[in-house]
Design a protein around this motif. Structure first.
Motif, short mmCIF file in Angstrom:
data_model
loop_
_atom_site.label_atom_id
_atom_site.label_comp_id
_atom_site.label_asym_id
_atom_site.label_seq_id
_atom_site.Cartn_x
_atom_site.Cartn_y
_atom_site.Cartn_z
N VAL A 185 -13.24 -14.67 32.99
CA VAL A 185 -13.90 -13.43 33.45
C VAL A 185 -13.98 -13.40 34.97
O VAL A 185 -13.65 -12.40 35.61
N ASN A 186 -14.41 -14.50 35.61
CA ASN A 186 -14.57 -14.50 37.06
C ASN A 186 -13.24 -14.56 37.80
O ASN A 186 -13.10 -13.96 38.87
N SER A 187 -12.27 -15.29 37.28
CA SER A 187 -11.01 -15.49 38.00
C SER A 187 -9.78 -15.12 37.20
O SER A 187 -8.78 -14.70 37.78
N ASN A 188 -9.79 -15.32 35.90
CA ASN A 188 -8.60 -15.10 35.10
C ASN A 188 -8.20 -13.62 35.06
O ASN A 188 -9.06 -12.73 35.14
N TYR A 189 -6.94 -13.37 34.91
CA TYR A 189 -6.44 -12.01 34.70
C TYR A 189 -5.50 -12.00 33.52
O TYR A 189 -5.03 -13.06 33.06
N TYR A 190 -5.23 -10.86 32.99
CA TYR A 190 -4.38 -10.77 31.82
C TYR A 190 -3.62 -9.45 31.88
O TYR A 190 -3.87 -8.59 32.71
N ALA A 191 -2.66 -9.29 30.97
CA ALA A 191 -1.86 -8.07 30.91
C ALA A 191 -1.56 -7.75 29.45
O ALA A 191 -1.53 -8.65 28.60
N MET A 192 -1.35 -6.48 29.17
CA MET A 192 -0.99 -6.03 27.83
C MET A 192 0.35 -5.32 27.90
O MET A 192 0.72 -4.76 28.93
N ASP A 193 1.07 -5.35 26.78
CA ASP A 193 2.41 -4.76 26.80
C ASP A 193 2.36 -3.23 26.75
O ASP A 193 2.90 -2.56 27.60
N PHE A 194 1.67 -2.68 25.77
CA PHE A 194 1.57 -1.22 25.67
C PHE A 194 0.12 -0.86 25.37
O PHE A 194 -0.57 -1.56 24.63
N LEU A 195 -0.31 0.25 25.91
CA LEU A 195 -1.69 0.68 25.71
C LEU A 195 -1.77 1.89 24.79
O LEU A 195 -2.58 1.92 23.86
N TYR A 196 -0.93 2.87 25.03
CA TYR A 196 -0.96 4.08 24.23
C TYR A 196 0.32 4.30 23.43
O TYR A 196 0.40 5.22 22.62
N VAL A 197 1.34 3.48 23.64
CA VAL A 197 2.61 3.62 22.96
C VAL A 197 2.81 2.41 22.04
O VAL A 197 2.54 1.28 22.44
N PHE A 198 3.26 2.65 20.80
CA PHE A 198 3.47 1.58 19.84
C PHE A 198 4.91 1.64 19.33
O PHE A 198 5.19 2.25 18.30
N THR A 238 6.66 -0.72 18.10
CA THR A 238 6.79 -1.50 16.88
C THR A 238 5.46 -2.18 16.60
O THR A 238 4.68 -2.45 17.52
N SER A 239 5.22 -2.46 15.33
CA SER A 239 3.99 -3.16 14.94
C SER A 239 4.24 -4.64 14.68
O SER A 239 3.33 -5.36 14.28
N ILE A 240 5.47 -5.09 14.89
CA ILE A 240 5.81 -6.50 14.69
C ILE A 240 5.35 -7.29 15.90
O ILE A 240 5.81 -7.06 17.03
N GLN A 241 4.45 -8.22 15.67
CA GLN A 241 3.84 -8.97 16.78
C GLN A 241 4.88 -9.75 17.57
O GLN A 241 4.88 -9.74 18.81
N ALA A 242 5.79 -10.43 16.89
CA ALA A 242 6.79 -11.25 17.58
C ALA A 242 7.73 -10.39 18.41
O ALA A 242 8.14 -10.79 19.51
N ALA A 243 8.08 -9.19 17.91
CA ALA A 243 8.96 -8.30 18.66
C ALA A 243 8.29 -7.79 19.92
O ALA A 243 8.91 -7.74 20.99
N ARG A 244 7.03 -7.44 19.82
CA ARG A 244 6.32 -6.96 21.00
C ARG A 244 6.17 -8.08 22.03
O ARG A 244 6.30 -7.86 23.23
N ALA A 245 5.91 -9.30 21.54
CA ALA A 245 5.80 -10.43 22.46
C ALA A 245 7.14 -10.70 23.14
O ALA A 245 7.20 -10.97 24.35
N GLY A 246 8.25 -10.60 22.39
CA GLY A 246 9.56 -10.82 22.99
C GLY A 246 9.90 -9.81 24.06
O GLY A 246 10.41 -10.17 25.13
N ASN A 247 9.60 -8.54 23.80
CA ASN A 247 9.85 -7.50 24.81
C ASN A 247 8.99 -7.71 26.05
O ASN A 247 9.46 -7.57 27.18
N ALA A 248 7.70 -8.02 25.83
CA ALA A 248 6.79 -8.20 26.96
C ALA A 248 7.19 -9.39 27.82
O ALA A 248 7.21 -9.31 29.05
N ILE A 249 7.51 -10.51 27.17
CA ILE A 249 7.88 -11.72 27.92
C ILE A 249 9.17 -11.49 28.70
O ILE A 249 9.30 -11.89 29.87
N HIS A 250 10.14 -10.83 28.07
CA HIS A 250 11.41 -10.56 28.76
C HIS A 250 11.19 -9.67 29.97
O HIS A 250 11.77 -9.90 31.05
#
Length: 397
Positions: free
Chosen positions: A244-257, A259-271
Protein backbone atom coordinates in the motif's frame (compact mmCIF):
# COMPACT_ATOMS: atom_id res chain seq x y z
CA UNK A 1 14.53 13.52 12.75
CA UNK A 2 17.61 11.61 13.95
CA UNK A 3 17.85 9.92 10.56
CA UNK A 4 17.71 13.29 8.83
CA UNK A 5 20.63 14.47 10.96
CA UNK A 6 22.70 11.46 9.96
CA UNK A 7 21.82 12.02 6.34
CA UNK A 8 23.86 15.20 6.18
CA UNK A 9 26.49 14.07 8.70
CA UNK A 10 25.49 16.92 11.00
CA UNK A 11 24.62 16.41 14.66
CA UNK A 12 23.07 19.24 16.56
CA UNK A 13 21.11 19.49 19.77
CA UNK A 14 18.76 22.13 21.10
CA UNK A 15 19.99 23.57 24.41
CA UNK A 16 18.71 26.41 26.58
CA UNK A 17 21.47 28.56 25.07
CA UNK A 18 20.45 27.79 21.48
CA UNK A 19 21.60 25.16 19.00
CA UNK A 20 24.86 23.24 19.46
CA UNK A 21 26.39 21.93 16.22
CA UNK A 22 28.83 19.06 15.81
CA UNK A 23 30.22 18.74 12.28
CA UNK A 24 32.22 15.75 11.07
CA UNK A 25 34.33 15.28 7.97
CA UNK A 26 31.64 12.88 6.74
CA UNK A 27 29.75 15.91 5.45
CA UNK A 28 32.22 16.61 2.67
CA UNK A 29 32.40 12.91 1.86
CA UNK A 30 28.63 12.71 1.45
CA UNK A 31 28.71 15.78 -0.78
CA UNK A 32 31.38 14.15 -2.92
CA UNK A 33 29.59 10.80 -3.21
CA UNK A 34 26.31 12.47 -4.13
CA UNK A 35 27.84 13.71 -7.36
CA UNK A 36 29.09 10.23 -8.31
CA UNK A 37 25.75 8.46 -7.98
CA UNK A 38 24.73 8.96 -11.59
CA UNK A 39 24.89 6.08 -14.02
CA UNK A 40 27.71 6.69 -16.48
CA UNK A 41 25.62 5.10 -19.21
CA UNK A 42 23.31 8.12 -19.00
CA UNK A 43 26.18 10.62 -19.15
CA UNK A 44 25.29 11.90 -22.59
CA UNK A 45 21.53 11.28 -22.25
CA UNK A 46 21.10 10.33 -25.90
CA UNK A 47 22.28 12.65 -28.64
CA UNK A 48 20.06 15.65 -27.97
CA UNK A 49 19.50 17.71 -29.95
CA UNK A 50 21.61 16.43 -32.87
CA UNK A 51 21.09 12.70 -33.39
CA UNK A 52 23.24 10.17 -35.26
CA UNK A 53 21.69 11.31 -38.54
CA UNK A 54 22.78 14.83 -37.70
CA UNK A 55 26.32 13.55 -37.20
CA UNK A 56 26.39 12.21 -40.77
CA UNK A 57 24.96 15.47 -42.12
CA UNK A 58 27.61 17.55 -40.33
CA UNK A 59 30.53 15.35 -41.40
CA UNK A 60 29.41 14.93 -45.02
CA UNK A 61 28.58 18.64 -45.39
CA UNK A 62 31.92 19.62 -43.95
CA UNK A 63 33.91 17.35 -46.26
CA UNK A 64 31.83 18.23 -49.33
CA UNK A 65 32.36 21.94 -48.70
CA UNK A 66 36.08 21.33 -48.40
CA UNK A 67 36.21 19.27 -51.58
CA UNK A 68 34.11 21.35 -53.96
CA UNK A 69 34.86 24.83 -52.64
CA UNK A 70 38.54 24.06 -52.18
CA UNK A 71 38.35 25.80 -48.83
CA UNK A 72 39.23 24.52 -45.38
CA UNK A 73 36.91 25.96 -42.69
CA UNK A 74 39.10 24.32 -40.02
CA UNK A 75 42.00 26.66 -40.91
CA UNK A 76 44.36 23.77 -41.58
CA UNK A 77 43.31 21.64 -38.63
CA UNK A 78 41.93 18.90 -40.88
CA UNK A 79 45.22 18.64 -42.77
CA UNK A 80 47.24 18.56 -39.56
CA UNK A 81 45.09 15.78 -38.11
CA UNK A 82 45.36 13.79 -41.33
CA UNK A 83 49.13 14.22 -41.30
CA UNK A 84 49.44 12.19 -38.08
CA UNK A 85 47.63 9.20 -39.60
CA UNK A 86 50.32 6.69 -40.63
CA UNK A 87 50.63 6.17 -44.38
CA UNK A 88 50.43 2.57 -45.57
CA UNK A 89 49.55 0.76 -48.76
CA UNK A 90 45.93 0.81 -47.59
CA UNK A 91 45.78 4.54 -46.87
CA UNK A 92 46.68 7.25 -49.30
CA UNK A 93 47.04 10.98 -48.73
CA UNK A 94 43.42 11.49 -49.73
CA UNK A 95 42.40 8.88 -47.18
CA UNK A 96 44.29 10.83 -44.55
CA UNK A 97 42.28 13.91 -45.43
CA UNK A 98 39.08 11.90 -45.13
CA UNK A 99 40.03 10.72 -41.65
CA UNK A 100 40.98 14.24 -40.65
CA UNK A 101 37.66 15.50 -41.99
CA UNK A 102 35.77 12.91 -39.94
CA UNK A 103 37.64 13.92 -36.80
CA UNK A 104 37.02 17.63 -37.34
CA UNK A 105 33.37 16.98 -38.25
CA UNK A 106 32.97 14.96 -35.07
CA UNK A 107 34.37 17.84 -33.07
CA UNK A 108 31.95 20.25 -34.74
CA UNK A 109 29.07 17.86 -34.02
CA UNK A 110 29.97 17.56 -30.33
CA UNK A 111 30.38 21.34 -30.08
CA UNK A 112 26.91 21.89 -31.55
CA UNK A 113 25.45 19.42 -29.04
CA UNK A 114 27.08 21.12 -26.05
CA UNK A 115 26.04 24.61 -27.19
CA UNK A 116 22.44 23.59 -27.78
CA UNK A 117 22.30 21.70 -24.47
CA UNK A 118 23.51 24.69 -22.50
CA UNK A 119 21.14 27.04 -24.31
CA UNK A 120 18.26 24.65 -23.57
CA UNK A 121 19.32 24.42 -19.93
CA UNK A 122 19.27 28.22 -19.67
CA UNK A 123 15.83 28.34 -21.26
CA UNK A 124 14.43 25.71 -18.90
CA UNK A 125 15.73 27.71 -15.93
CA UNK A 126 13.10 30.37 -16.66
CA UNK A 127 9.87 29.71 -14.74
CA UNK A 128 7.83 32.72 -15.78
CA UNK A 129 5.36 30.45 -17.59
CA UNK A 130 4.23 29.07 -14.21
CA UNK A 131 2.99 32.48 -13.10
CA UNK A 132 0.64 32.96 -16.05
CA UNK A 133 -3.10 32.80 -15.42
CA UNK A 134 -4.71 29.53 -16.46
CA UNK A 135 -5.98 29.69 -20.02
CA UNK A 136 -3.84 32.68 -20.99
CA UNK A 137 -0.34 32.94 -22.42
CA UNK A 138 1.80 36.04 -22.87
CA UNK A 139 3.92 36.74 -25.95
CA UNK A 140 7.09 36.19 -23.92
CA UNK A 141 5.88 32.72 -22.90
CA UNK A 142 4.96 31.88 -26.50
CA UNK A 143 8.39 32.98 -27.71
CA UNK A 144 10.02 30.98 -24.92
CA UNK A 145 8.06 27.84 -25.88
CA UNK A 146 9.13 28.23 -29.51
CA UNK A 147 12.79 28.49 -28.51
CA UNK A 148 12.53 25.46 -26.22
CA UNK A 149 10.91 23.52 -29.06
CA UNK A 150 13.70 24.46 -31.46
CA UNK A 151 16.54 23.54 -29.13
CA UNK A 152 14.85 20.30 -28.02
CA UNK A 153 15.45 18.58 -31.33
CA UNK A 154 13.06 16.80 -33.66
CA UNK A 155 12.75 13.36 -32.05
CA UNK A 156 14.10 13.38 -28.48
CA UNK A 157 14.68 10.04 -26.79
CA UNK A 158 13.71 9.14 -23.23
CA UNK A 159 16.94 10.33 -21.60
CA UNK A 160 17.78 13.09 -24.09
CA UNK A 161 16.96 15.94 -21.72
CA UNK A 162 18.69 14.64 -18.58
CA UNK A 163 21.80 16.79 -18.99
CA UNK A 164 19.77 19.82 -20.03
CA UNK A 165 17.48 19.97 -17.00
CA UNK A 166 18.34 22.83 -14.62
CA UNK A 167 19.65 22.03 -11.18
CA UNK A 168 17.33 22.21 -8.19
CA UNK A 169 18.02 25.60 -6.56
CA UNK A 170 18.71 25.84 -2.85
CA UNK A 171 16.08 28.09 -1.20
CA UNK A 172 17.29 30.97 1.01
CA UNK A 173 17.47 30.28 4.74
CA UNK A 174 15.00 33.06 5.45
CA UNK A 175 12.35 31.51 3.22
CA UNK A 176 12.97 28.04 4.67
CA UNK A 177 12.50 29.28 8.24
CA UNK A 178 9.38 31.23 7.27
CA UNK A 179 7.76 28.22 5.61
CA UNK A 180 8.69 26.01 8.56
CA UNK A 181 7.06 28.35 11.06
CA UNK A 182 3.94 28.55 8.89
CA UNK A 183 3.70 24.76 8.80
CA UNK A 184 4.08 24.22 12.58
CA UNK A 185 1.91 27.13 13.72
CA UNK A 186 -1.38 25.17 13.70
CA UNK A 187 0.26 22.40 15.77
CA UNK A 188 1.52 24.58 18.62
CA UNK A 189 0.04 26.84 21.23
CA UNK A 190 1.28 30.41 21.65
CA UNK A 191 4.00 29.55 24.16
CA UNK A 192 5.41 26.68 22.10
CA UNK A 193 5.29 28.70 18.92
CA UNK A 194 7.05 31.66 20.54
CA UNK A 195 9.88 29.34 21.66
CA UNK A 196 10.09 27.75 18.20
CA UNK A 197 10.18 31.16 16.57
CA UNK A 198 13.14 32.12 18.72
CA UNK A 199 14.97 28.91 17.80
CA UNK A 200 14.28 29.56 14.11
CA UNK A 201 15.69 33.09 14.36
CA UNK A 202 18.77 31.76 16.15
CA UNK A 203 19.21 29.10 13.46
CA UNK A 204 18.88 31.69 10.70
CA UNK A 205 21.61 33.89 12.18
CA UNK A 206 24.14 31.41 13.56
CA UNK A 207 23.93 27.80 12.43
CA UNK A 208 21.99 28.22 9.18
CA UNK A 209 24.63 30.02 7.06
CA UNK A 210 27.17 27.30 7.75
CA UNK A 211 24.79 24.50 6.78
CA UNK A 212 23.66 26.50 3.78
CA UNK A 213 27.21 26.63 2.49
CA UNK A 214 27.51 22.83 2.51
CA UNK A 215 24.12 22.49 0.87
CA UNK A 216 25.07 24.88 -1.93
CA UNK A 217 28.33 22.98 -2.39
CA UNK A 218 26.35 19.80 -2.89
CA UNK A 219 23.89 21.50 -5.26
CA UNK A 220 26.79 22.58 -7.50
CA UNK A 221 28.19 19.05 -7.55
CA UNK A 222 24.97 17.01 -7.78
CA UNK A 223 22.05 17.65 -10.13
CA UNK A 224 19.57 17.33 -7.25
CA UNK A 225 20.81 18.03 -3.75
CA UNK A 226 17.94 16.28 -1.98
CA UNK A 227 16.97 13.22 -4.08
CA UNK A 228 19.64 10.81 -2.76
CA UNK A 229 18.94 11.77 0.86
CA UNK A 230 15.22 11.41 0.31
CA UNK A 231 15.67 7.96 -1.24
CA UNK A 232 17.98 6.76 1.51
CA UNK A 233 16.50 8.21 4.68
CA UNK A 234 12.82 8.57 3.83
CA UNK A 235 12.16 5.72 1.41
CA UNK A 236 14.71 2.98 2.14
CA UNK A 237 14.91 3.61 5.89
CA UNK A 238 11.16 3.81 6.26
CA UNK A 239 10.06 0.95 8.51
CA UNK A 240 6.39 1.11 7.55
CA UNK A 241 4.68 -1.68 5.58
CA UNK A 242 5.73 -1.92 1.94
CA UNK A 243 2.28 -2.98 0.78
CA UNK A 244 0.00 0.00 0.00
CA UNK A 245 2.71 2.52 0.95
CA UNK A 246 5.22 1.68 -1.79
CA UNK A 247 4.02 -1.16 -4.01
CA UNK A 248 2.30 -0.50 -7.32
CA UNK A 249 0.38 -2.78 -9.62
CA UNK A 250 -1.25 -2.85 -13.05
CA UNK A 251 -4.26 -4.50 -14.65
CA UNK A 252 -4.63 -5.68 -18.21
CA UNK A 253 -8.15 -4.47 -19.03
CA UNK A 254 -10.61 -2.46 -17.01
CA UNK A 255 -13.70 -2.08 -19.16
CA UNK A 256 -12.90 -4.42 -22.08
CA UNK A 257 -13.03 -8.22 -21.79
CA UNK A 258 -11.48 -9.79 -24.92
CA UNK A 259 -11.44 -13.20 -23.23
CA UNK A 260 -12.39 -14.77 -19.91
CA UNK A 261 -9.52 -17.26 -19.99
CA UNK A 262 -7.15 -16.30 -17.20
CA UNK A 263 -4.02 -17.75 -18.80
CA UNK A 264 -4.74 -16.00 -22.12
CA UNK A 265 -5.20 -12.63 -20.47
CA UNK A 266 -2.00 -13.13 -18.48
CA UNK A 267 -0.11 -14.05 -21.66
CA UNK A 268 -1.29 -10.95 -23.50
CA UNK A 269 -0.55 -8.68 -20.54
CA UNK A 270 2.94 -10.08 -19.94
CA UNK A 271 3.83 -9.87 -23.63
CA UNK A 272 2.67 -6.24 -23.81
CA UNK A 273 4.68 -5.40 -20.69
CA UNK A 274 7.79 -7.03 -22.14
CA UNK A 275 7.38 -5.05 -25.36
CA UNK A 276 7.17 -1.88 -23.28
CA UNK A 277 10.34 -2.91 -21.42
CA UNK A 278 12.13 -3.38 -24.75
CA UNK A 279 11.21 0.15 -25.81
CA UNK A 280 12.29 1.40 -22.39
CA UNK A 281 15.69 -0.30 -22.65
CA UNK A 282 16.20 1.25 -26.07
CA UNK A 283 15.07 4.70 -24.79
CA UNK A 284 12.46 4.81 -27.55
CA UNK A 285 9.72 6.12 -25.27
CA UNK A 286 9.01 9.81 -25.63
CA UNK A 287 9.87 11.69 -22.42
CA UNK A 288 7.08 13.18 -20.36
CA UNK A 289 6.64 16.82 -21.36
CA UNK A 290 4.41 19.55 -19.94
CA UNK A 291 2.50 21.51 -22.57
CA UNK A 292 4.06 19.04 -25.04
CA UNK A 293 7.25 21.12 -24.80
CA UNK A 294 8.71 21.30 -21.27
CA UNK A 295 10.60 18.06 -20.43
CA UNK A 296 10.42 16.31 -17.09
CA UNK A 297 13.10 14.15 -15.46
CA UNK A 298 13.18 10.55 -16.74
CA UNK A 299 15.68 9.09 -14.27
CA UNK A 300 13.16 6.87 -12.47
CA UNK A 301 12.12 5.08 -15.67
CA UNK A 302 15.24 2.94 -15.41
CA UNK A 303 13.92 1.35 -12.20
CA UNK A 304 10.52 0.32 -13.50
CA UNK A 305 11.91 -3.12 -14.37
CA UNK A 306 14.74 -5.33 -13.08
CA UNK A 307 14.83 -3.54 -9.73
CA UNK A 308 14.05 -4.88 -6.28
CA UNK A 309 14.20 -3.54 -2.76
CA UNK A 310 16.27 -5.84 -0.57
CA UNK A 311 15.19 -5.54 3.10
CA UNK A 312 17.57 -4.85 5.96
CA UNK A 313 17.34 -4.40 9.71
CA UNK A 314 17.91 -0.63 9.71
CA UNK A 315 17.80 0.26 6.03
CA UNK A 316 16.91 -1.45 2.77
CA UNK A 317 18.98 -1.42 -0.40
CA UNK A 318 18.06 -1.21 -4.06
CA UNK A 319 19.37 -3.90 -6.38
CA UNK A 320 19.19 -3.33 -10.13
CA UNK A 321 19.93 -5.99 -12.74
CA UNK A 322 20.89 -4.64 -16.14
CA UNK A 323 19.58 -7.64 -18.05
CA UNK A 324 16.87 -10.02 -16.85
CA UNK A 325 15.36 -12.82 -18.93
CA UNK A 326 12.60 -14.06 -16.63
CA UNK A 327 9.64 -13.00 -14.54
CA UNK A 328 8.27 -14.33 -11.23
CA UNK A 329 4.67 -15.53 -11.05
CA UNK A 330 2.95 -15.97 -7.67
CA UNK A 331 0.11 -18.49 -7.53
CA UNK A 332 -1.49 -20.15 -4.49
CA UNK A 333 1.45 -19.47 -2.21
CA UNK A 334 4.07 -20.63 -4.71
CA UNK A 335 6.66 -18.70 -6.71
CA UNK A 336 7.40 -19.75 -10.28
CA UNK A 337 10.35 -18.58 -12.39
CA UNK A 338 9.17 -18.17 -15.98
CA UNK A 339 11.66 -17.52 -18.80
CA UNK A 340 10.53 -14.90 -21.30
CA UNK A 341 13.02 -15.56 -24.10
CA UNK A 342 13.90 -18.56 -26.21
CA UNK A 343 17.00 -18.49 -28.41
CA UNK A 344 17.12 -14.69 -28.03
CA UNK A 345 13.49 -14.24 -29.08
CA UNK A 346 10.70 -12.89 -26.88
CA UNK A 347 7.98 -15.48 -26.35
CA UNK A 348 4.72 -14.91 -28.17
CA UNK A 349 1.48 -14.35 -26.20
CA UNK A 350 0.34 -17.91 -26.98
CA UNK A 351 3.63 -19.35 -25.73
CA UNK A 352 3.39 -17.35 -22.51
CA UNK A 353 -0.21 -18.49 -22.15
CA UNK A 354 0.96 -22.11 -22.23
CA UNK A 355 3.39 -21.36 -19.41
CA UNK A 356 0.55 -19.85 -17.38
CA UNK A 357 -1.66 -22.88 -18.04
CA UNK A 358 1.03 -25.18 -16.65
CA UNK A 359 1.23 -23.03 -13.51
CA UNK A 360 -2.55 -23.07 -13.06
CA UNK A 361 -2.61 -26.83 -13.48
CA UNK A 362 0.23 -27.41 -11.02
CA UNK A 363 -1.13 -29.02 -7.84
CA UNK A 364 2.10 -29.06 -5.84
CA UNK A 365 2.17 -27.74 -2.29
CA UNK A 366 4.18 -24.65 -1.33
CA UNK A 367 7.60 -25.23 0.14
CA UNK A 368 8.10 -24.64 3.88
CA UNK A 369 7.87 -20.89 4.55
CA UNK A 370 7.00 -20.05 0.93
CA UNK A 371 3.25 -19.60 1.25
CA UNK A 372 3.33 -16.77 3.82
CA UNK A 373 6.53 -15.13 2.60
CA UNK A 374 4.79 -12.22 0.85
CA UNK A 375 2.87 -11.36 4.03
CA UNK A 376 6.07 -10.00 5.57
CA UNK A 377 5.81 -6.88 3.39
CA UNK A 378 2.46 -6.07 5.03
CA UNK A 379 3.95 -5.62 8.50
CA UNK A 380 6.22 -3.10 10.15
CA UNK A 381 9.85 -3.56 9.08
CA UNK A 382 11.56 -2.32 12.25
CA UNK A 383 12.67 -5.00 14.67
CA UNK A 384 12.06 -7.70 12.08
CA UNK A 385 14.45 -9.64 9.89
CA UNK A 386 12.14 -9.60 6.92
CA UNK A 387 13.11 -11.62 3.89
CA UNK A 388 10.53 -10.28 1.45
CA UNK A 389 11.52 -7.41 -0.78
CA UNK A 390 9.68 -4.86 -2.85
CA UNK A 391 9.65 -6.06 -6.43
CA UNK A 392 10.29 -3.68 -9.31
CA UNK A 393 7.62 -4.80 -11.75
CA UNK A 394 8.73 -8.40 -12.09
CA UNK A 395 5.79 -10.31 -10.64
CA UNK A 396 2.38 -11.34 -11.88
CA UNK A 397 -0.42 -12.54 -9.59
Amino acid sequence: MAEAHQAVAFQFTVTPDGIDLHLSHEALRQVYLSGLSHDLSRLFGGFLPVGPAGFMVVVVSYMSYNKFKQLDPSLGLMARLGHYVPISKYMSTDSQRVVGGVLVGTGVWVTIIMIMRNVLKSLLSWHGWMEARHGTMSWSTKLWLVLVKIFSGRKPMLYSFQNSLPRLPVPPIKDTCRRYLESVRPLMDDEQFHRMKGLAEDFEKNLGPRLQWYLKLKSWWASNYVSDWWEEYIYLRGRGPIMVNSNYYAMDFLYVFPTSIQAARAGNAIHAIMLYRRRLDRAQIKPLMLLHTIPMCSAQYERVFNTTRVPGVETDTLQHVNESKHIVVYHKGRYFKVWMFYDGRLLLPREIEQQMERILADQSEPLPGEEKLAALTAGERWGQHNTAGDGGGGGVC
